[in-house]
Scaffold this active site. Structure first.
Site, PDB file in Angstrom:
ATOM      1  NE  ARG A  77     -14.701  -4.150  26.559  1.00  0.00           N
ATOM      2  CZ  ARG A  77     -13.946  -5.235  26.444  1.00  0.00           C
ATOM      3  NH1 ARG A  77     -14.362  -6.239  25.679  1.00  0.00           N
ATOM      4  NH2 ARG A  77     -12.804  -5.352  27.086  1.00  0.00           N
ATOM      5  CB  SER A  80     -12.710  -7.241  33.826  1.00  0.00           C
ATOM      6  OG  SER A  80     -13.533  -8.348  33.532  1.00  0.00           O
ATOM      7  CD  GLU A  81     -12.068  -1.741  39.542  1.00  0.00           C
ATOM      8  OE1 GLU A  81     -12.183  -0.616  40.055  1.00  0.00           O
ATOM      9  OE2 GLU A  81     -12.229  -2.809  40.172  1.00  0.00           O
ATOM     10  CB  CYS A  82      -8.043  -2.671  33.801  1.00  0.00           C
ATOM     11  SG  CYS A  82      -6.250  -2.664  33.575  1.00  0.00           S
ATOM     12  CB  CYS A  95      -7.812  -2.516  30.071  1.00  0.00           C
ATOM     13  SG  CYS A  95      -7.343  -4.233  30.354  1.00  0.00           S
ATOM     14  CD  GLN A  98      -9.584  -4.782  24.884  1.00  0.00           C
ATOM     15  OE1 GLN A  98     -10.357  -5.173  25.759  1.00  0.00           O
ATOM     16  NE2 GLN A  98      -8.673  -5.575  24.345  1.00  0.00           N
ATOM     17  N   GLY A 120      -7.878  -7.705  37.344  1.00  0.00           N
ATOM     18  CA  GLY A 120      -6.883  -8.742  37.086  1.00  0.00           C
ATOM     19  C   GLY A 120      -7.475 -10.099  36.780  1.00  0.00           C
ATOM     20  NE  ARG A 121      -6.309 -12.283  31.614  1.00  0.00           N
ATOM     21  CZ  ARG A 121      -6.851 -12.496  30.420  1.00  0.00           C
ATOM     22  NH1 ARG A 121      -7.929 -13.254  30.329  1.00  0.00           N
ATOM     23  NH2 ARG A 121      -6.344 -11.965  29.335  1.00  0.00           N
ATOM     24  CG  ASP A 153     -10.616 -15.270  33.051  1.00  0.00           C
ATOM     25  OD1 ASP A 153     -11.145 -14.725  34.041  1.00  0.00           O
ATOM     26  OD2 ASP A 153     -10.762 -14.859  31.886  1.00  0.00           O
ATOM     27  NE  ARG A 155     -12.017 -12.017  33.167  1.00  0.00           N
ATOM     28  CZ  ARG A 155     -11.651 -11.490  31.996  1.00  0.00           C
ATOM     29  NH1 ARG A 155     -11.913 -10.209  31.751  1.00  0.00           N
ATOM     30  NH2 ARG A 155     -11.054 -12.244  31.098  1.00  0.00           N
TER      31      ARG A 155
END
Length: 600
Positions: A77, A80-82, A95, A98, A120-121, A153, A155
């Site tokens: 997986r 992305s950092e949140c 997040c 998940q 943040g995407r 997005d 990323r």
């Protein structure tokens, strides 16, 4: 700008990253889930950020999976950092949950979680909070990003591919619902497959039987560690249920048409046996839950569409002791009863209950939530199965969820007309008869392992031998126990061979001109049940011999041998291993006298 193939450099142009460091880190989540990760850092990542790769579970073994073997590449997986969700538990996103779910899923089968520093995407923390403010005024996530001058997005997963390649992963199973991740990773040269349904536990192609058995074998250390906890809880721990789901155990007998693996009785029996080498209660429970999925696949399409919806595996308990009472009412039946020995009920959504209506035996499919669950499973052995009682009082069950037992249990049941799986044509009780002897054999094999290890290190009091293995009597006892386990295994293998041959013959005839299934002959049924009974007898004798030669310490509650002995003793009292009636009916069948017990 929206992340797409346009922003991802081609694979050949990606600079090579190298491992900078790795360190073992124990992880604990707020709900109590624990695991261990090996955390890697890197030199030379394309964007220069401090991304992390967390290697989880049997990750090294997953890297060794042969090319083309489905279901065994590392599970990955890209998370992305949140900060708001992962750290502070914000309810504005999922997040955090998940991340927690992904870690457990990956740890169960082996793989990697890439923690990517792209808040943040990809627009950053401050911009993400600004987007939150715009969302409060009615914009959605994408509209808010565009209003701030960002792409929907932003990323880029180039660094993720670099990290995976540096660790030696060129082929992965991607745990994601985001098609952009799959598109970018593929464009960057990564060979990926994506699970057909997120969290469903099965891929687009099922694993081979050998792979599934290998996945189950890899669980044994964890199952043994949890054996005491399983017994204390009097049910399977949720961590064990997660392991079994992730390994695909409950899909083993389900037809391919409903998202199952459609495997045969050989694989089923072997998986139960392997699980028993970890813990008999786990093997017993999982064996019955697998069998009950197979039972549900025998029902008409209307029921299957309900219970197998969205690729789910419907876990169900099944019990017929004693038989309840059903009364016909408009639109269905009113059922009442008190049913015992509902193995697997603590983990089930459904219950299959035997009821009688005017002398006709029926089976009713009922949601467990509609029944009264009674805490009645207080036993000496198999305590971890949680085989509690169920009760209903004038409970309405609609017509379509009630079937005549004779119709469901026959070789030409409704499900056999829907699916080509030959196992659906065998008599209902056939697989039930496999669970107890397979569990007894696996438990005896585990006991023999423990005995051998003990003999090599244990010092016997008041003797001159340095270790117990140096004693002639201990050597003789071990060889006798070894022989008994071998005898149990040979009888068990003979029974599985007889059953598999009968199923293959039936399948061959159905593919030709025959329209009716070919049931096993009386001789085959007699040999099958007799071999299983003799296997159980030999397994119990081996365990008894081992415990008798293991000294007083083997009777401490902390010692696994005492639990194995108690579990096997209970198994030998189950009707499927009750020796006297089995040898009586087997004798009648072998002599051509006919059975006096219809269900034999």
């Amino acid at each position: 700008m929206t992340a797409s193939l346009d922003i991802a450099p081609p694979a050949a142009s990606l600079p090579r990253a190298t491992v900078r460091s790795n360190v073992t880190v124990p992880l604990q989540f707020p709900d109590g889930f624990r695991t261990t990760a090996e955390v890697f850092t890197f030199h030379g990542l394309a964007d220069g950020k401090e991304h992390l790769l967390l290697a989880l579970g049997s990750w090294e073994q997953s890297l060794l999976a042969p090319d083309g073997e489905p279901g065994v590449a590392p599970l990955v997986r890209l998370h992305s950092e949140c900060m708001t969700g992962d750290v502070f538990g914000s309810e504005r996103c999922d997040c955090g949950p998940q991340l927690r779910e992904a870690v457990e899923e990956i740890a169960a089968v082996g793989g990697f979680l890439l923690y990517l520093r792209q808040e943040g995407r990809g627009i950053g923390l401050y911009s993400k909070l600004d987007a939150y403010a715009l969302q409060d005024n009615g914009l959605d996530t994408y509209e808010a990003n565009l209003a701030l001058g960002h792409g929907e997005d932003e990323r880029d997963y180039s660094a993720g591919v670099q990290m995976l390649q540096a660790i030696g992963a060129t082929r992965i199973r991607l745990l994601s619902n985001n098609p952009d991740k799959a598109t970018q990773l593929s464009a960057l040269g990564m060979d990926i497959t994506v699970p057909a349904l997120r969290g469903s536990g099965f891929d687009t192609e099922p694993p081979s039987p050998a792979t599934l058995i290998s996945l189950v074998g890899a669980l044994l250390p964890r199952l043994r560690e949890r054996a005491s906890e399983t017994e204390e809880l009097r049910r399977l721990p949720e961590s064990t249920m997660t392991d079994l789901r992730q390994a695909g155990v409950f899909r083993l007998l389900a037809p391919r048409g409903v998202g199952g693996y459609g495997m045969g009785v050989e694989t089923y029996a072997e998986v139960v046996r392997q699980l028993a080498r970890g813990c008999a209660s786990i093997a017993w429970t999982a064996g019955h839950l697998m069998e009950h999925v197979w039972m549900l696949a025998r029902w008409p399409k209307e029921v299957q569409d309900e219970v197998f919806a969205l690729g789910r595996v419907p876990l169900a308990a099944a019990t017929g002791a004693p038989v309840g009472v059903a009364t016909k009412v408009p639109g269905g039946y009113s059922i009442s009863g008190h049913w015992s020995f509902a193995s697997g009920v603590m983990h089930s959504e459904w219950a299959l209950l035997a009821v009688d209506c005017d002398g006709v035996r029926l089976q009713a499919l009922v949601p467990v939530a509609a029944l009264e669950l009674m805490d009645a499973w207080h036993t000496a052995g198999l305590r971890g199965t949680g085989s509690n009682d169920l009760r209903a009082d004038h409970l309405f069950v609609p017509d379509y969820r009630v079937m005549e037992w004779g119709h469901l249990s026959a070789s030409d049941n409704p499900g056999s007309l829907l699916h080509p799986d030959p196992t659906l044509h065998i008599l209902m009780a056939t697989l039930l008869n496999l669970v107890a002897p397979s569990t007894a054999l696996g438990a005896a094999e585990h006991a023999l392992e423990l005995f051998q290890a003990q003999l090599m290190v244990r010092k016997v009091k008041n003797t001159t031998e340095v270790r117990q293995a140096d004693s002639v009597l201990a050597q003789a006892r071990f060889s006798e126990a070894f022989g008994l386990v071998a005898t149990a295994r040979l009888h068990w293998e003979e029974a599985v061979r007889i059953l598999a041959a009968s199923i293959r013959r039936s399948g061959t005839e159905r593919s030709g001109t025959a329209t009716a299934g070919t049931e096993p002959t009386d001789t085959e049924r007699s040999r099958y049940r007799l071999s299983l009974a003799l296997s159980g007898q030999a397994a119990e004798a081996a365990v008894r011999l081992i415990v008798a030669g293991s000294g007083g310490s083997a009777h401490r509650l902390s010692h696994p041998l005492q639990r194995i002995q108690r579990d096997v003793n209970v198994l030998l009292n189950h009707p499927t291993l009750s020796f006297d009636p089995i040898v009586e009916q087997a004798g009648r069948g072998l002599l051509g006298l006919g059975f006096t017990v219809r269900s034999f």
